[in-house]
Design an enzyme around this catalytic site. Structure first.
Site, mmCIF file in Angstrom:
data_model
loop_
_atom_site.group_PDB
_atom_site.id
_atom_site.type_symbol
_atom_site.label_atom_id
_atom_site.label_comp_id
_atom_site.label_asym_id
_atom_site.label_seq_id
_atom_site.Cartn_x
_atom_site.Cartn_y
_atom_site.Cartn_z
ATOM 1 N N ASN A 103 -16.282 -7.049 -28.966
ATOM 2 C CA ASN A 103 -16.868 -5.519 -29.049
ATOM 3 C C ASN A 103 -17.561 -4.770 -27.297
ATOM 4 O O ASN A 103 -18.385 -5.259 -27.287
ATOM 5 C CB ASN A 103 -17.816 -5.861 -30.055
ATOM 6 C CG ASN A 103 -18.090 -4.081 -30.629
ATOM 7 O OD1 ASN A 103 -17.479 -3.095 -29.726
ATOM 8 N ND2 ASN A 103 -19.121 -4.025 -31.685
ATOM 9 N N LYS A 157 -18.794 -2.207 -27.177
ATOM 10 C CA LYS A 157 -19.832 -1.265 -27.523
ATOM 11 C C LYS A 157 -19.462 -0.076 -25.976
ATOM 12 O O LYS A 157 -18.487 0.143 -25.889
ATOM 13 C CB LYS A 157 -21.195 -2.083 -27.597
ATOM 14 C CG LYS A 157 -20.962 -2.958 -28.667
ATOM 15 C CD LYS A 157 -22.048 -3.340 -29.254
ATOM 16 C CE LYS A 157 -22.121 -4.656 -29.922
ATOM 17 N NZ LYS A 157 -23.460 -4.905 -30.142
ATOM 18 N N HIS A 184 -19.226 -0.419 -38.542
ATOM 19 C CA HIS A 184 -20.302 -1.490 -37.768
ATOM 20 C C HIS A 184 -21.383 -0.717 -38.444
ATOM 21 O O HIS A 184 -21.514 0.507 -37.525
ATOM 22 C CB HIS A 184 -19.625 -1.358 -36.367
ATOM 23 C CG HIS A 184 -20.568 -2.063 -34.867
ATOM 24 N ND1 HIS A 184 -21.827 -1.951 -35.367
ATOM 25 C CD2 HIS A 184 -20.245 -3.108 -34.850
ATOM 26 C CE1 HIS A 184 -22.732 -2.946 -34.680
ATOM 27 N NE2 HIS A 184 -21.371 -4.050 -34.699
ATOM 28 N N GLU A 230 -23.913 0.479 -36.199
ATOM 29 C CA GLU A 230 -24.490 1.018 -35.199
ATOM 30 C C GLU A 230 -23.326 2.201 -35.409
ATOM 31 O O GLU A 230 -24.237 3.554 -34.927
ATOM 32 C CB GLU A 230 -24.265 0.180 -33.692
ATOM 33 C CG GLU A 230 -25.287 -1.053 -33.081
ATOM 34 C CD GLU A 230 -24.334 -1.781 -32.493
ATOM 35 O OE1 GLU A 230 -23.359 -1.498 -31.639
ATOM 36 O OE2 GLU A 230 -24.929 -3.133 -31.638
ATOM 37 N N GLU A 245 -21.613 -9.116 -40.624
ATOM 38 C CA GLU A 245 -22.641 -8.306 -38.783
ATOM 39 C C GLU A 245 -24.227 -8.354 -39.608
ATOM 40 O O GLU A 245 -23.893 -7.568 -39.890
ATOM 41 C CB GLU A 245 -21.961 -8.264 -38.280
ATOM 42 C CG GLU A 245 -21.135 -8.003 -37.790
ATOM 43 C CD GLU A 245 -20.617 -7.544 -36.009
ATOM 44 O OE1 GLU A 245 -20.510 -8.170 -35.293
ATOM 45 O OE2 GLU A 245 -21.872 -5.877 -36.011
ATOM 46 N N GLY A 276 -27.637 -7.792 -31.119
ATOM 47 C CA GLY A 276 -28.605 -7.342 -29.869
ATOM 48 C C GLY A 276 -29.330 -8.664 -30.341
ATOM 49 O O GLY A 276 -30.635 -7.471 -28.997
ATOM 50 N N SER A 292 -25.334 -11.764 -32.001
ATOM 51 C CA SER A 292 -25.315 -13.205 -31.225
ATOM 52 C C SER A 292 -24.729 -14.477 -30.346
ATOM 53 O O SER A 292 -25.282 -15.229 -30.607
ATOM 54 C CB SER A 292 -27.242 -13.471 -31.117
ATOM 55 O OG SER A 292 -28.017 -11.944 -31.655
#
Ligand code: 13P
Length: 252
Positions: free
Chosen positions: A9, A11, A95, A97, A167, A173, A212
């Site tokens: 991904n 991003k 996701h 985010e 996730e 991150g 991670s």
């Protein structure tokens, strides 16, 4: 036996020159690597570039979001049919985010899941708890809520061969990955939840872990039963790291 799946991904990273170097290095480095499905989910403007470089290779490509409507007056949105025109095999939906920052509701995410499937694109549906939810003991409740929104709308057939990404928000991150045991426990909870509602889909669904993942922890995480692969953020931007993670998956 479910085949492992490793997805990058990207991003909101990359540019034409960097992408070209990264994709060409991956094509070269992963040539002939079998027993694992590999894909990269790129920003929309680079789908054509990914299609151009990856066609005919063992690396698939996809997007990081899709509109929940077929077409029409939805400024700034990109439809599943458009993704399909650029050869996308996968699309990430839900996701954290996005769902946090853009207030995506469960119903909206379920619509995206369904529309991607209808267009022959495999949705990668993300679920996961926040640190607060984990620490206050409502982790399973939080994940079940996210899953049920899809399970109740999409029906068993749509879940067949689906990809769910576990996730945990606190691991994204942060360099604080879930331990392999924490991830395994969450994955088996997710599979049981799917089985309870759609028994047929539970065996074929791939549940991949994201948060991670790096070349040092990949082998251990991906060797756990019920962990069918990884969704890789930062380490998918480095050809060497991503290649090592894919190779770790294919050894298992
Ligand atoms: P990192 O691998 O950078 O933690 O990101 C994980 C992720 O969000 C993948 O979708």
């Amino acid at each position: 036996m479910r085949r492992k799946l490793v997805v990058g991904n990207w991003k909101m990273n990359g540019n034409l020159a960097q992408n070209q170097r990264l994709l060409e290095a991956l094509v070269h480095g992963l040539k002939g690597v079998g027993h694992v499905d590999i894909a990269v989910c790129v920003p929309y403007p680079y789908l054509f570039q990914a299609q151009h470089i990856l066609t005919g290779t063992n690396i698939a490509w996809g997007a990081q979001n899709v509109a929940s409507h077929e077409n029409g007056a939805y400024t700034g949105e990109v439809s599943a049919a458009m993704l399909k025109e650029f050869g996308a095999s996968y699309v990430i939906v839900g996701h954290s985010e996005r769902s946090d920052a853009y207030c995506e509701s469960s119903a909206n995410i379920a619509d995206k899941f369904a529309i991607a499937k209808q267009h022959g694109i495999t949705p990668i549906f993300c679920v996961g708890e926040t640190l607060q939810e984990r620490e206050s003991g409502v982790m399973e409740y939080a994940i079940a809520n996210q899953l049920d929104a899809i399970l109740s709308v999409s029906g068993g057939a749509l879940l067949d061969r689906a990809v769910i990404a576990y996730e945990p928000v606190w691991a994204i991150g942060t360099n604080k990955n879930a331990t392999s045991e924490q991830a395994r426990a969450a994955h088996s909870f997710i599979r049981e939840r799917i089985a309870a509602m759609h028994p047929g889909a539970a065996e074929s669904a791939r549940i991949i872990y994201g948060g991670s993942v790096n070349p040092r922890n990949a082998a251990q995480l991906l060797s756990m039963s019920d962990i069918d692969g990884g969704l890789i953020g930062r380490c998918s931007l480095d050809a060497n790291d991503f290649e090592r993670i894919c190779r770790a998956a294919c050894k298992i």
